[in-house]
Scaffold this motif. Structure first.
Motif, PDB file in Angstrom:
ATOM      1  N   ASN A  22     -12.834 -47.158 -57.340  1.00 28.86           N
ATOM      2  CA  ASN A  22     -11.226 -47.511 -55.922  1.00 28.86           C
ATOM      3  C   ASN A  22     -11.223 -46.013 -55.260  1.00 28.86           C
ATOM      4  OD1 ASN A  22      -9.078 -48.624 -55.340  1.00 28.86           O
ATOM      5  ND2 ASN A  22      -7.479 -47.747 -56.716  1.00 28.86           N
ATOM      6  N   SER A  23     -12.072 -45.617 -55.096  1.00 28.57           N
ATOM      7  CA  SER A  23     -11.955 -44.104 -54.701  1.00 28.57           C
ATOM      8  C   SER A  23     -12.900 -44.220 -53.052  1.00 28.57           C
ATOM      9  CB  SER A  23     -12.875 -43.091 -55.329  1.00 28.57           C
ATOM     10  OG  SER A  23     -13.757 -42.906 -55.206  1.00 28.57           O
ATOM     11  N   TYR A  24     -12.934 -43.526 -52.256  1.00 29.37           N
ATOM     12  CA  TYR A  24     -13.596 -42.997 -50.698  1.00 29.37           C
ATOM     13  C   TYR A  24     -15.170 -42.708 -51.218  1.00 29.37           C
ATOM     14  CZ  TYR A  24     -10.090 -45.762 -47.867  1.00 29.37           C
ATOM     15  OH  TYR A  24      -9.205 -45.997 -47.744  1.00 29.37           O
ATOM     16  N   ALA A  25     -15.873 -42.752 -50.708  1.00 33.52           N
ATOM     17  CA  ALA A  25     -17.402 -42.414 -50.980  1.00 33.52           C
ATOM     18  C   ALA A  25     -18.328 -42.423 -49.961  1.00 33.52           C
ATOM     19  CB  ALA A  25     -18.387 -42.713 -52.131  1.00 33.52           C
ATOM     20  N   LEU A  26     -19.571 -41.408 -49.878  1.00 35.82           N
ATOM     21  CA  LEU A  26     -20.304 -41.038 -48.700  1.00 35.82           C
ATOM     22  C   LEU A  26     -21.834 -41.291 -49.268  1.00 35.82           C
ATOM     23  CD1 LEU A  26     -18.957 -38.529 -46.754  1.00 35.82           C
ATOM     24  CD2 LEU A  26     -18.948 -40.116 -45.645  1.00 35.82           C
ATOM     25  N   LEU A  27     -22.413 -42.413 -48.614  1.00 33.24           N
ATOM     26  CA  LEU A  27     -23.218 -43.092 -50.139  1.00 33.24           C
ATOM     27  C   LEU A  27     -24.920 -42.444 -48.790  1.00 33.24           C
ATOM     28  CD1 LEU A  27     -22.040 -46.421 -50.828  1.00 33.24           C
ATOM     29  CD2 LEU A  27     -22.250 -43.503 -52.274  1.00 33.24           C
ATOM     30  N   THR A  28     -25.519 -41.764 -49.055  1.00 32.87           N
ATOM     31  CA  THR A  28     -26.664 -41.269 -48.445  1.00 32.87           C
ATOM     32  C   THR A  28     -27.880 -42.089 -48.785  1.00 32.87           C
ATOM     33  OG1 THR A  28     -25.456 -38.652 -47.891  1.00 32.87           O
ATOM     34  CG2 THR A  28     -27.499 -39.400 -46.663  1.00 32.87           C
ATOM     35  N   PHE A  29     -28.754 -42.711 -47.922  1.00 36.00           N
ATOM     36  CA  PHE A  29     -29.031 -43.838 -47.756  1.00 36.00           C
ATOM     37  C   PHE A  29     -30.884 -42.674 -47.611  1.00 36.00           C
ATOM     38  CE2 PHE A  29     -26.269 -46.104 -48.730  1.00 36.00           C
ATOM     39  CZ  PHE A  29     -26.661 -47.615 -49.626  1.00 36.00           C
ATOM     40  N   GLY A  30     -32.200 -41.899 -48.937  1.00 33.18           N
ATOM     41  CA  GLY A  30     -32.680 -41.427 -48.027  1.00 33.18           C
ATOM     42  C   GLY A  30     -33.559 -42.316 -47.463  1.00 33.18           C
ATOM     43  N   ILE A  31     -34.196 -42.626 -45.982  1.00 35.66           N
ATOM     44  CA  ILE A  31     -34.780 -43.282 -45.874  1.00 35.66           C
ATOM     45  C   ILE A  31     -36.924 -42.430 -46.318  1.00 35.66           C
ATOM     46  CG2 ILE A  31     -36.237 -45.138 -44.051  1.00 35.66           C
ATOM     47  CD1 ILE A  31     -33.552 -45.709 -45.185  1.00 35.66           C
ATOM     48  N   PRO A  32     -37.686 -42.951 -46.279  1.00 34.48           N
ATOM     49  CA  PRO A  32     -39.115 -42.522 -47.134  1.00 34.48           C
ATOM     50  C   PRO A  32     -39.857 -43.316 -45.545  1.00 34.48           C
ATOM     51  CG  PRO A  32     -38.951 -43.396 -48.561  1.00 34.48           C
ATOM     52  CD  PRO A  32     -37.750 -44.226 -47.921  1.00 34.48           C
ATOM     53  N   HIS A  33     -41.507 -42.461 -45.697  1.00 35.72           N
ATOM     54  CA  HIS A  33     -42.568 -44.150 -45.605  1.00 35.72           C
ATOM     55  C   HIS A  33     -42.055 -45.835 -46.550  1.00 35.72           C
ATOM     56  CE1 HIS A  33     -46.245 -42.865 -48.866  1.00 35.72           C
ATOM     57  NE2 HIS A  33     -44.960 -42.281 -48.006  1.00 35.72           N
ATOM     58  N   GLY A  34     -42.574 -46.737 -45.216  1.00 33.43           N
ATOM     59  CA  GLY A  34     -42.556 -47.710 -47.029  1.00 33.43           C
ATOM     60  C   GLY A  34     -43.600 -48.442 -46.175  1.00 33.43           C
ATOM     61  N   CYS A  35     -44.423 -48.421 -44.673  1.00 31.54           N
ATOM     62  CA  CYS A  35     -45.375 -48.998 -45.160  1.00 31.54           C
ATOM     63  C   CYS A  35     -46.726 -48.370 -44.612  1.00 31.54           C
ATOM     64  CB  CYS A  35     -44.797 -50.104 -43.629  1.00 31.54           C
ATOM     65  SG  CYS A  35     -43.069 -51.205 -42.959  1.00 31.54           S
ATOM     66  N   GLU A  36     -46.790 -48.142 -45.704  1.00 30.69           N
ATOM     67  CA  GLU A  36     -48.361 -46.744 -44.982  1.00 30.69           C
ATOM     68  C   GLU A  36     -48.176 -46.176 -43.701  1.00 30.69           C
ATOM     69  OE1 GLU A  36     -50.238 -47.059 -48.107  1.00 30.69           O
ATOM     70  OE2 GLU A  36     -49.824 -48.471 -49.101  1.00 30.69           O
ATOM     71  N   GLU A  37     -49.207 -46.172 -43.078  1.00 33.78           N
ATOM     72  CA  GLU A  37     -48.990 -45.364 -42.283  1.00 33.78           C
ATOM     73  C   GLU A  37     -48.430 -45.774 -40.292  1.00 33.78           C
ATOM     74  OE1 GLU A  37     -50.297 -42.447 -42.594  1.00 33.78           O
ATOM     75  OE2 GLU A  37     -50.362 -42.347 -44.144  1.00 33.78           O
ATOM     76  N   SER A  38     -47.902 -47.312 -40.954  1.00 27.50           N
ATOM     77  CA  SER A  38     -46.998 -47.207 -39.932  1.00 27.50           C
ATOM     78  C   SER A  38     -45.488 -47.036 -39.667  1.00 27.50           C
ATOM     79  CB  SER A  38     -46.852 -49.406 -40.145  1.00 27.50           C
ATOM     80  OG  SER A  38     -46.038 -49.610 -39.019  1.00 27.50           O
ATOM     81  N   GLY A  39     -44.841 -46.262 -38.286  1.00 31.59           N
ATOM     82  CA  GLY A  39     -43.532 -45.920 -38.489  1.00 31.59           C
ATOM     83  C   GLY A  39     -42.566 -47.022 -38.544  1.00 31.59           C
ATOM     84  N   THR A  40     -40.974 -47.170 -39.013  1.00 28.39           N
ATOM     85  CA  THR A  40     -39.829 -47.161 -38.995  1.00 28.39           C
ATOM     86  C   THR A  40     -39.664 -48.016 -38.243  1.00 28.39           C
ATOM     87  OG1 THR A  40     -40.359 -46.293 -41.238  1.00 28.39           O
ATOM     88  CG2 THR A  40     -37.978 -47.602 -40.914  1.00 28.39           C
ATOM     89  N   THR A  41     -39.224 -49.403 -37.790  1.00 31.49           N
ATOM     90  CA  THR A  41     -38.450 -48.879 -36.778  1.00 31.49           C
ATOM     91  C   THR A  41     -36.710 -49.916 -36.643  1.00 31.49           C
ATOM     92  OG1 THR A  41     -39.361 -51.538 -36.920  1.00 31.49           O
ATOM     93  CG2 THR A  41     -39.957 -50.154 -35.157  1.00 31.49           C
ATOM     94  N   LYS A  42     -36.870 -50.347 -38.398  1.00 36.51           N
ATOM     95  CA  LYS A  42     -35.169 -50.523 -38.486  1.00 36.51           C
ATOM     96  C   LYS A  42     -35.250 -50.918 -39.993  1.00 36.51           C
ATOM     97  CE  LYS A  42     -34.496 -55.173 -37.045  1.00 36.51           C
ATOM     98  NZ  LYS A  42     -34.219 -56.600 -36.796  1.00 36.51           N
ATOM     99  N   VAL A  43     -33.920 -50.291 -40.308  1.00 34.99           N
ATOM    100  CA  VAL A  43     -33.577 -50.075 -41.979  1.00 34.99           C
ATOM    101  C   VAL A  43     -32.143 -51.316 -42.155  1.00 34.99           C
ATOM    102  CG1 VAL A  43     -32.311 -48.829 -43.687  1.00 34.99           C
ATOM    103  CG2 VAL A  43     -34.731 -47.969 -42.712  1.00 34.99           C
TER     104      VAL A  43
END
Length: 239
Positions: A22-43
């Protein structure tokens, strides 16, 4: 062991992983490499059913958009109002592909429900220039989430501070009620405090009395008339 650490660090994780109900929270999502050597375009972050909305924090590297869904039936809120739609997903689109050697952080502001003890899961789809990774696996009962290949980020909802404080207060009351000696010690402490206060008051009054007595004595000495010397009979006055 090193391979396991590398794999865990590559997961999409969320911090903090525990937050108060029942509180407000700031949730931080860490985005690493997820497709081997390919750059991330959308999450795409999917919100759990317990959340009605989320506010994305501005990130200059991404654009953010909300996806809403129509509820099967109106949902009643704690304040008595009802909603027919909710935010189901937050979609971040990279202005330029996130290089696999780099990480980024996406922050959501959410109002957590009053469901202490429950774990909320945020399935996250990471699209890349080539391929994608779906971080949506949920652990079985008793299973370590880190043992999964692509675990969904999660936050455990903890009890409110007020509830914890109330529990502590009830515990203290119960302890004093069940232990008469504790009450006796507390009463003695209060009585001793009163006696000590009276002692200090008496000491101050005594010092004040001495000061007033000294002042009166000094005044009486200063106002006392000087004696007049009377010559003895038969003696001639001195010229």
């Amino acid at each position: 062991m090193l391979a396991g650490i590398s794999g865990a660090s590559a997961h999409v994780g969320v911090t903090p992983d525990k937050a108060t109900a029942n509180s407000y929270a700031l949730l931080t999502f860490g985005i690493p490499h997820g497709c081997e050597e390919s750059g991330t375009t959308k999450v795409t972050i999917t919100l759990p059913a317990e959340l009605n909305d989320a506010q994305p924090t501005v990130n200059p590297n991404w654009t953010a958009a909300k996806v809403t869904e129509q509820l099967a039936e109106p949902k009643k809120l704690p304040d008595g109002t009802s909603i027919t739609k909710r935010t189901s997903q937050i979609v971040y689109t990279a202005k330029a592909p996130l290089e696999p050697a780099l990480r980024d952080a996406l922050v959501l502001s959410v109002k957590l429900p009053d469901v202490a003890g429950k774990t909320l899961y945020f399935p996250t789809l990471q699209n890349c220039e080539v391929g994608q990774t779906d971080w949506s696996q949920l652990p079985a009962e008793g299973q370590d989430p880190h043992s999964l290949k692509a675990p969904a980020p999660s936050v455990t909802v903890t009890a409110t501070v007020a509830a914890d404080a109330a529990a502590d207060g009830h515990s203290a009351h119960a302890a004093s009620a069940s232990d008469p000696a504790a009450g006796t010690v507390q009463a003695a402490a209060v009585n001793d405090g009163g006696a000590q206060a009276r002692s200090w008051a008496g000491l101050v009054a005594g010092v004040g009395g001495l000061a007033l007595g000294g002042l009166a004595l000094a005044r009486s000495r200063g106002s006392k008339p000087r004696p007049v010397r009377v010559p003895a009979p038969g003696s001639a006055p001195k010229e």
